[in-house]
Design an enzyme around this catalytic site. Structure first.
Site, PDB file in Angstrom:
ATOM      1  CB  CYS A   1      -5.020   1.869  -1.145  1.00  0.00           C
ATOM      2  SG  CYS A   1      -3.485   1.352  -0.340  1.00  0.00           S
TER       3      CYS A   1
ATOM      4  CG  HIS B   1      -3.517   4.949   2.177  1.00  0.00           C
ATOM      5  ND1 HIS B   1      -4.328   3.886   1.841  1.00  0.00           N
ATOM      6  CD2 HIS B   1      -4.236   6.077   1.917  1.00  0.00           C
ATOM      7  CE1 HIS B   1      -5.495   4.346   1.411  1.00  0.00           C
ATOM      8  NE2 HIS B   1      -5.462   5.670   1.441  1.00  0.00           N
TER       9      HIS B   1
END
Length: 576
Positions: free
Chosen positions: A118, A505
């Protein structure tokens, strides 16, 4: 009542029309407008007893099947002639995947998470919002010295070891789909060029999470080396024989220049004759340092422009502390700002995150961070931009007030006329009284039409653009990749959710661009909304969502901001 088939003769042509007895003359005229192009108000339809009126009930005509009516009238000069479209209309279901991806309103492609990637996905999506980068990448071809074959012709990515080729092909493939795309070729190229991104997870399962800022810096540094473009900023009139030189794309559009002064903090060194050291440095991003006193982006940038350095003094013959003060001497068109949120926590052996809330604005004024010379070049343009914006707001408010006053006056007159002649006389007397009281201007106000307002606004905008263009410094005007006003608008950002750089994230937000006008080729006005890229999930969010990304906890907080210089008029735009 059933419709009746009748005929209408107009300019030698006989049109077959379905007449609905339950409708009115106005409806019938609009039917004829679609057949003849003559506007309803310019039509004269002859019926028994005179001309057909808008409010006439068609059932009173006593029309019979096959009856013929005569119509007179021509389209106005400004009316568009009815003709077959030059291009065949294409429906979504008939488009290829690539055509649908490029159509207006299409959702951009996301990137599939290939296992803790990510950090890379969010970086790539934010960089993709630089249109000049995409344009120049399409012209790029790997040099003959690059290792590995060029596989782009087989649509499986370019040179597997050339990061720039891989990025070129990835962006092209993303432009041809609205689905999540797996960036496998680019990921392999990134890990080959920079083995740190191939580090395995401590748990032994797959690859480790990485810092998006490090990925951003490494990708940009590679582009700086590889992506060379023609420098078109040289003055051809002064040097017509000189060919355009190659310059790094990053140096032209994403890099700035510092001018710095390094001076010893101790008075003894200065009294001993030690002179300040002046220097220049290229920067690819501004750091926003975060401390207990940092509340806004401005505070952190200012802190980053001054740093303490320990080194040996030639005069004192020992180590001492120096202060390095930097100011910006060149502003790039695209400015990257990095929130320094991660620091090495020795006891935890990881990059911990500074949770403090630091606000940032959609528009950034960086004039105060610049050298005195650059400030003098930027301030006239910046101040004029703000003046024009204020004038536009004032005109818009005045227009709204006039529309309200006009409507109130029309409603008042309508009510008085409806109540009878006596009230109309009262209206005249009221106006005369207003004139005597000195309110003649309001009583006899002349209200402008929308067309008059639009014409005045167009003339005003042209005059403002011409004045603004004349204020742009000639030296800055030659530098196509520089900011010429000191003002930036936010276009993209990378966010992080979690407590450390090696976990959590990353996602990204990119401001939506206005659709391209097929006639002019220019982009239309933007709607102010943003795309949120959460790996392969892409959604549309309101501008207010960006305000929530200032930090203050483990929730999503901005890590990298990408600003673009505000648009200024070009030489073509200011021409009459």
């Amino acid at each position: 009542m059933e419709s009746i088939q009748v005929f209408v003769k107009h300019q030698g042509k006989r049109h077959e029309v379905e007449l609905d007895p339950s409708s009115t003359g106005e409806t019938f005229k609009f039917q004829l407008y679609s057949l003849t192009g003559v506007e309803p108000e310019r039509q004269k339809i002859l019926v028994k007893g005179g001309q057909l009126k808008d409010e006439t009930d068609l059932s009173t005509l006593g029309a019979k099947p096959g009856q013929t009516f005569m119509m007179m009238g021509t389209p106005s000069s400004g009316a568009a002639a009815l003709e077959r479209p030059k291009e065949k209309m294409k429906f979504m279901e008939d488009m290829t995947e690539a055509e649908a991806a490029r159509s207006e309103g299409a959702t951009p492609a996301g990137l599939v998470n290939l296992g803790n990637t990510c950090y890379m996905n969010s970086t790539l999506q934010t960089l993709r919002c630089v249109p000049e980068l995409q344009e120049e990448l399409q012209k790029y071809s790997a040099s003959s010295s690059s290792s590995g074959p060029d596989l782009s012709q087989f649509r499986i990515g370019g040179n597997s070891l050339d990061l720039t080729s891989a990025l070129r092909d990835l962006y092209k493939q993303m432009s041809e789909t609205q689905d999540g795309f797996p960036p496998m070729i680019f990921l392999n190229a990134l890990r080959t060029a920079f083995p740190q991104f191939a580090q395995k997870s401590k748990t032994g399962n797959g690859y480790a999470q990485q810092d998006a800022e490090e990925a951003w810096s490494q990708i940009v540094s590679q582009l700086r080396q590889k992506l060379q473009i023609k420098d078109t900023t040289s003055n051809e009139a002064e040097a017509p024989s000189r060919s355009t030189a190659d310059v790094s794309f990053i140096d032209k559009y994403l890099s700035g220049r510092f001018e710095s002064v390094l001076e010893c903090d101790e008075v003894e060194a200065r009294e001993g004759g030690e002179e300040p050291v002046r220097g220049e440095d290229v920067f690819l991003k501004l750091d926003c340092h975060i401390s207990k006193d940092t509340n806004h982006l401005r505070d952190g940038i200012l802190a980053g422009l001054e740093e303490k350095i320990e080194k040996k003094s030639g005069v004192l013959d020992r180590d001492t502390v120096y202060t390095k003060k930097s100011r910006i001497a060149r502003l790039p068109k695209y400015l990257t700002v990095h929130f320094v949120r991660f620091f090495w926590k020795r006891e935890a052996q990881k990059k911990a995150k500074i949770m403090r809330k630091v606000t940032f604005s959609h528009e950034l004024d960086v004039v105060e961070f610049c050298t005195e010379t650059l400030r003098k070049q930027l301030v006239p343009v910046r101040d004029k931009v703000r003046e024009i914006r204020k004038e536009e707001e004032d005109v818009t408010r005045a227009r709204k007030r006039q529309k309200v006053a006009h409507k109130q006056e029309e409603d008042r007159q309508r009510e008085l006329k409806a109540e009878g002649p006596a009230d109309e006389k009262k209206l005249v007397k009221d106006k005369q009284a207003e004139n005597k009281d000195g309110d003649a201007e309001m009583a006899d106000a002349v209200y402008k039409t929308d067309a008059e307002y639009d014409a005045e606004r167009a003339a005003s905008i042209l005059a403002a653009k011409q004045e603004l263009y004349s204020l742009i410094n000639p030296e800055l005007a030659k530098d196509e990749g520089a900011n010429k006003s000191g003002l930036y608008e936010l276009r993209g950002l990378v966010t992080h959710q979690g407590a450390s750089a090696d976990s959590g994230h990353y996602t990204s937000y990119v401001k939506k661009q206005g659709p391209i006008d097929a006639k002019t080729g220019r982009r239309k006005e933007e709607d102010g909304k943003w795309w949120w890229f959460n790996d392969d999930k892409v959604s549309e969010v309101e501008a207010e969502k960006i305000e929530t990304l200032s930090g203050g906890g483990e929730s999503h907080s901005a890590l990298i901001l990408l600003y673009r210089a505000i648009d200024l008029p070009s030489a073509e735009e200011v021409k009459q």
